[in-house]
Design a protein around this motif. Structure first.
Motif, PDB file in Angstrom:
ATOM      1  N   PRO B 261       0.827  -1.218   0.000  1.00 49.27           N
ATOM      2  CA  PRO B 261       0.000   0.000   0.000  1.00 49.27           C
ATOM      3  C   PRO B 261       0.857   1.263   0.000  1.00 49.27           C
ATOM      4  O   PRO B 261       0.471   2.274  -0.591  1.00 49.27           O
ATOM      5  CB  PRO B 261      -0.824  -0.119   1.286  1.00 49.27           C
ATOM      6  CG  PRO B 261      -0.038  -1.016   2.171  1.00 49.27           C
ATOM      7  CD  PRO B 261       0.672  -1.984   1.270  1.00 49.27           C
ATOM      8  N   GLY B 262       2.032   1.196   0.649  1.00 45.34           N
ATOM      9  CA  GLY B 262       2.874   2.388   0.732  1.00 45.34           C
ATOM     10  C   GLY B 262       3.319   2.893  -0.628  1.00 45.34           C
ATOM     11  O   GLY B 262       3.328   4.098  -0.889  1.00 45.34           O
ATOM     12  N   SER B 263       3.680   1.959  -1.524  1.00 43.41           N
ATOM     13  CA  SER B 263       4.145   2.389  -2.844  1.00 43.41           C
ATOM     14  C   SER B 263       3.005   2.953  -3.679  1.00 43.41           C
ATOM     15  O   SER B 263       3.205   3.879  -4.467  1.00 43.41           O
ATOM     16  CB  SER B 263       4.808   1.208  -3.563  1.00 43.41           C
ATOM     17  OG  SER B 263       3.906   0.141  -3.714  1.00 43.41           O
ATOM     18  N   PHE B 264       1.807   2.408  -3.480  1.00 42.81           N
ATOM     19  CA  PHE B 264       0.673   2.993  -4.199  1.00 42.81           C
ATOM     20  C   PHE B 264       0.374   4.394  -3.666  1.00 42.81           C
ATOM     21  O   PHE B 264       0.019   5.292  -4.427  1.00 42.81           O
ATOM     22  CB  PHE B 264      -0.555   2.090  -4.083  1.00 42.81           C
ATOM     23  CG  PHE B 264      -0.558   0.978  -5.088  1.00 42.81           C
ATOM     24  CD1 PHE B 264      -1.199   1.136  -6.304  1.00 42.81           C
ATOM     25  CD2 PHE B 264       0.106  -0.208  -4.846  1.00 42.81           C
ATOM     26  CE1 PHE B 264      -1.184   0.122  -7.255  1.00 42.81           C
ATOM     27  CE2 PHE B 264       0.130  -1.233  -5.779  1.00 42.81           C
ATOM     28  CZ  PHE B 264      -0.516  -1.065  -6.989  1.00 42.81           C
ATOM     29  N   GLY B 265       0.531   4.572  -2.344  1.00 44.63           N
ATOM     30  CA  GLY B 265       0.374   5.911  -1.777  1.00 44.63           C
ATOM     31  C   GLY B 265       1.427   6.863  -2.308  1.00 44.63           C
ATOM     32  O   GLY B 265       1.127   8.024  -2.615  1.00 44.63           O
ATOM     33  N   ALA B 266       2.667   6.358  -2.413  1.00 50.54           N
ATOM     34  CA  ALA B 266       3.750   7.205  -2.945  1.00 50.54           C
ATOM     35  C   ALA B 266       3.467   7.583  -4.392  1.00 50.54           C
ATOM     36  O   ALA B 266       3.650   8.727  -4.801  1.00 50.54           O
ATOM     37  CB  ALA B 266       5.082   6.460  -2.837  1.00 50.54           C
ATOM     38  N   GLY B 267       3.008   6.604  -5.176  1.00 51.28           N
ATOM     39  CA  GLY B 267       2.721   6.884  -6.578  1.00 51.28           C
ATOM     40  C   GLY B 267       1.551   7.824  -6.764  1.00 51.28           C
ATOM     41  O   GLY B 267       1.552   8.683  -7.653  1.00 51.28           O
ATOM     42  N   ALA B 268       0.549   7.658  -5.902  1.00 53.05           N
ATOM     43  CA  ALA B 268      -0.664   8.472  -6.050  1.00 53.05           C
ATOM     44  C   ALA B 268      -0.521   9.835  -5.393  1.00 53.05           C
ATOM     45  O   ALA B 268      -1.425  10.664  -5.501  1.00 53.05           O
ATOM     46  CB  ALA B 268      -1.857   7.733  -5.450  1.00 53.05           C
ATOM     47  N   ALA B 269       0.602  10.078  -4.706  1.00 56.01           N
ATOM     48  CA  ALA B 269       0.747  11.324  -3.953  1.00 56.01           C
ATOM     49  C   ALA B 269       0.568  12.545  -4.842  1.00 56.01           C
ATOM     50  O   ALA B 269      -0.094  13.514  -4.477  1.00 56.01           O
ATOM     51  CB  ALA B 269       2.121  11.365  -3.275  1.00 56.01           C
ATOM     52  N   ARG B 270       1.156  12.500  -6.040  1.00 58.10           N
ATOM     53  CA  ARG B 270       1.044  13.662  -6.930  1.00 58.10           C
ATOM     54  C   ARG B 270      -0.390  13.859  -7.414  1.00 58.10           C
ATOM     55  O   ARG B 270      -0.780  14.933  -7.844  1.00 58.10           O
ATOM     56  CB  ARG B 270       1.959  13.498  -8.135  1.00 58.10           C
ATOM     57  CG  ARG B 270       3.423  13.516  -7.795  1.00 58.10           C
ATOM     58  CD  ARG B 270       4.280  13.559  -9.029  1.00 58.10           C
ATOM     59  NE  ARG B 270       4.644  14.917  -9.375  1.00 58.10           N
ATOM     60  CZ  ARG B 270       4.033  15.656 -10.289  1.00 58.10           C
ATOM     61  NH1 ARG B 270       2.991  15.180 -10.929  1.00 58.10           N
ATOM     62  NH2 ARG B 270       4.424  16.868 -10.557  1.00 58.10           N
ATOM     63  N   LEU B 271      -1.162  12.761  -7.362  1.00 54.75           N
ATOM     64  CA  LEU B 271      -2.530  12.860  -7.854  1.00 54.75           C
ATOM     65  C   LEU B 271      -3.489  13.388  -6.796  1.00 54.75           C
ATOM     66  O   LEU B 271      -4.494  14.007  -7.122  1.00 54.75           O
ATOM     67  CB  LEU B 271      -3.019  11.472  -8.322  1.00 54.75           C
ATOM     68  CG  LEU B 271      -2.094  10.741  -9.298  1.00 54.75           C
ATOM     69  CD1 LEU B 271      -2.606   9.341  -9.555  1.00 54.75           C
ATOM     70  CD2 LEU B 271      -2.010  11.515 -10.599  1.00 54.75           C
ATOM     71  N   VAL B 272      -3.179  13.098  -5.501  1.00 58.11           N
ATOM     72  CA  VAL B 272      -4.142  13.438  -4.455  1.00 58.11           C
ATOM     73  C   VAL B 272      -3.702  14.583  -3.562  1.00 58.11           C
ATOM     74  O   VAL B 272      -4.515  15.142  -2.843  1.00 58.11           O
ATOM     75  CB  VAL B 272      -4.448  12.198  -3.576  1.00 58.11           C
ATOM     76  CG1 VAL B 272      -5.065  11.099  -4.418  1.00 58.11           C
ATOM     77  CG2 VAL B 272      -3.193  11.689  -2.877  1.00 58.11           C
ATOM     78  N   LEU B 273      -2.410  14.905  -3.556  1.00 55.54           N
ATOM     79  CA  LEU B 273      -1.949  15.988  -2.667  1.00 55.54           C
ATOM     80  C   LEU B 273      -1.969  17.316  -3.400  1.00 55.54           C
ATOM     81  O   LEU B 273      -1.780  17.363  -4.601  1.00 55.54           O
ATOM     82  CB  LEU B 273      -0.546  15.687  -2.155  1.00 55.54           C
ATOM     83  CG  LEU B 273      -0.447  14.571  -1.114  1.00 55.54           C
ATOM     84  CD1 LEU B 273       1.001  14.268  -0.797  1.00 55.54           C
ATOM     85  CD2 LEU B 273      -1.189  14.950   0.146  1.00 55.54           C
TER      86      LEU B 273
END
Lengths: 143, 273
Positions: B261-273
């Motif tokens: 889950p951490g890597s998906f959070g890292a990848g999605a960070a630019r999309l959601v932050l």
């Protein structure tokens, strides 16, 4: 805490800009935050340095005996951890001194050092007096 | 509206926004049973260290993702914002724990302090990044700040956001115990592929655009991003006591499992932050 897209531009008002200075009210809030951090860390450090490095220890005390029906009584017991470490799955057992039958049991999920929990034990037969009961903790698990 | 009134109005809005951010990140953890236990079981000195370590992290977060426009603000302003975020994190954590019944009159001072410490850290992170979550259209200017380092920071924050709610659970250890060395390596490769795909390959809005060669982007962002993800996951696992008594192999597999889950959070960070 300004933001530059608050809609004020559309209403004709000048956009709010605080420049590089933080408003006094926010510094007051920051002071509260700093105070909370200091208090929290101080409490944790003091507790961490002063907590005795002893195993859990338990004290049991009957607080209430109530009759459920003609043949059953409910005994409420306070379980206190007077030791220096937390315990999990604390198994409390009790039996009547005049009855060799199987004991009543109850388990406390978690008991921190210095904390207390209440359990209930059912006994059959006439209403027992606290002195008629043999209560003890038979085991626990280290968290 | 006068200047003082406008400032008070904006301060109130900012505090409300930060409170919403704190709840967004903190509420799932307030309602996680393992967090109730960890707050009273973890050594108090480790919890104190967690709180102290969170403060400079908050300063960095508000610098790049905070609830104020970062232009023209100095270090003192960021420290003020970080302390406000911490205070709001503590307040919302206390309120949420009272509402759902985690806190009651039977708690000792040590338990109360431990619970507030462990719950307020993610909540204050949520408060610190609330601007990025709740203010439409912001970030365009801020995302130009720092360049490569900013991208990596985003990845770390995105990883922490998603992994924080999984790291304290027993399932991480249970899954790590079932995963062998080969399976662990495959999981790591799959996580990296997912990280790369989310940010650089799929057609998501906000995705990274780069003209650099594939291997340059893969090594510079995906591999480095995954290493950062593993580091964040290890830090979280240690914080929550999941590495206590575990051997090196199990600790590494735990990190690989949490990095899913951490890597998906890292990848999605630019999309959601």
């Amino acid at each position: 805490m300004s933001d530059d897209l608050d809609g004020d531009d559309q209403s004709g008002r000048d956009p709010v800009s605080f420049g590089s200075s933080t408003p006094p009210a926010e510094w007051a809030m920051a002071g509260v935050g700093a105070l909370l951090a200091i208090v929290l860390v101080t409490v944790l450090v003091v507790v961490g340095l002063t907590t005795r490095r002893e195993p859990p220890g338990f004290e049991l005390r009957v607080t209430e005996v109530s009759v459920v029906d003609a043949d059953t009584s409910l005994v409420r017991v306070d379980v206190s951890n007077v030791g220096g470490a937390p315990a999990e799955a604390v198994l409390v057992e009790g039996h009547r001194t005049d009855d060799p039958g199987p004991p009543s049991r109850a388990e406390v999920d978690h008991l921190s050092a210095g904390s207390m929990a209440s359990v209930g034990l059912f006994f059959t037969g006439p209403r027992p007096e606290p002195d008629d009961l043999d209560l003890r903790v038979v085991g626990f698990r280290h968290p | 509206m006068g200047s003082d009134q406008a400032q008070a109005h904006e301060l109130g809005r900012g505090a409300a926004r930060a409170g919403a951010g704190a709840l967004l990140l903190g509420l799932p953890l307030v309602m996680t049973m393992e967090m109730w236990e960890l707050g009273v079981v973890l050594p108090p000195l480790r919890l104190a260290g967690l709180v102290l370590l969170s403060l400079p992290v908050l300063v960095v977060l508000v610098r790049y993702l905070g609830f104020r426009d970062g232009k023209g603000l100095g270090l003192a302003d960021h420290v003020a914002d970080a302390l406000v975020a911490f205070g709001i994190g503590v307040a919302t954590s206390l309120a949420a724990m009272l509402v759902v019944g985690v806190l009651d009159g039977g708690r000792t001072v040590r338990e109360l302090a431990g619970l507030v410490a462990i719950q307020s850290v993610p909540a204050s992170m949520g408060a610190a990044i609330a601007r990025s979550h709740f203010v439409a259209g912001t970030g365009g200017d801020q995302r130009q700040l720092g360049g490569y380092r900013y991208e990596l920071l985003l990845m770390a924050v995105g990883c922490a956001l998603l992994a924080f709610s999984v790291a304290p659970t027993a399932e991480v250890v249970l899954l790590a115990g079932r995963v062998g060395a080969l399976q662990g390596a495959l999981v790591a490769v799959a996580s990296m592929a997912g990280l790369h795909a989310i940010v650089y390959s799929l057609g998501f809005r906000g995705q990274h655009r780069s003209d650099a060669p594939f291997w340059s982007v893969f090594l510079g962002y995906t591999v480095v991003g995954y290493v950062i993800t593993l580091a964040v996951c290890l830090a979280l696992l240690w914080t929550f006591g999941q590495t206590d008594g575990a051997g090196v192999r199990l600790v590494l597999v735990e990190a690989v499992v949490l990095a899913v889950p951490g890597s998906f959070g890292a990848g999605a960070a630019r999309l959601v932050l």
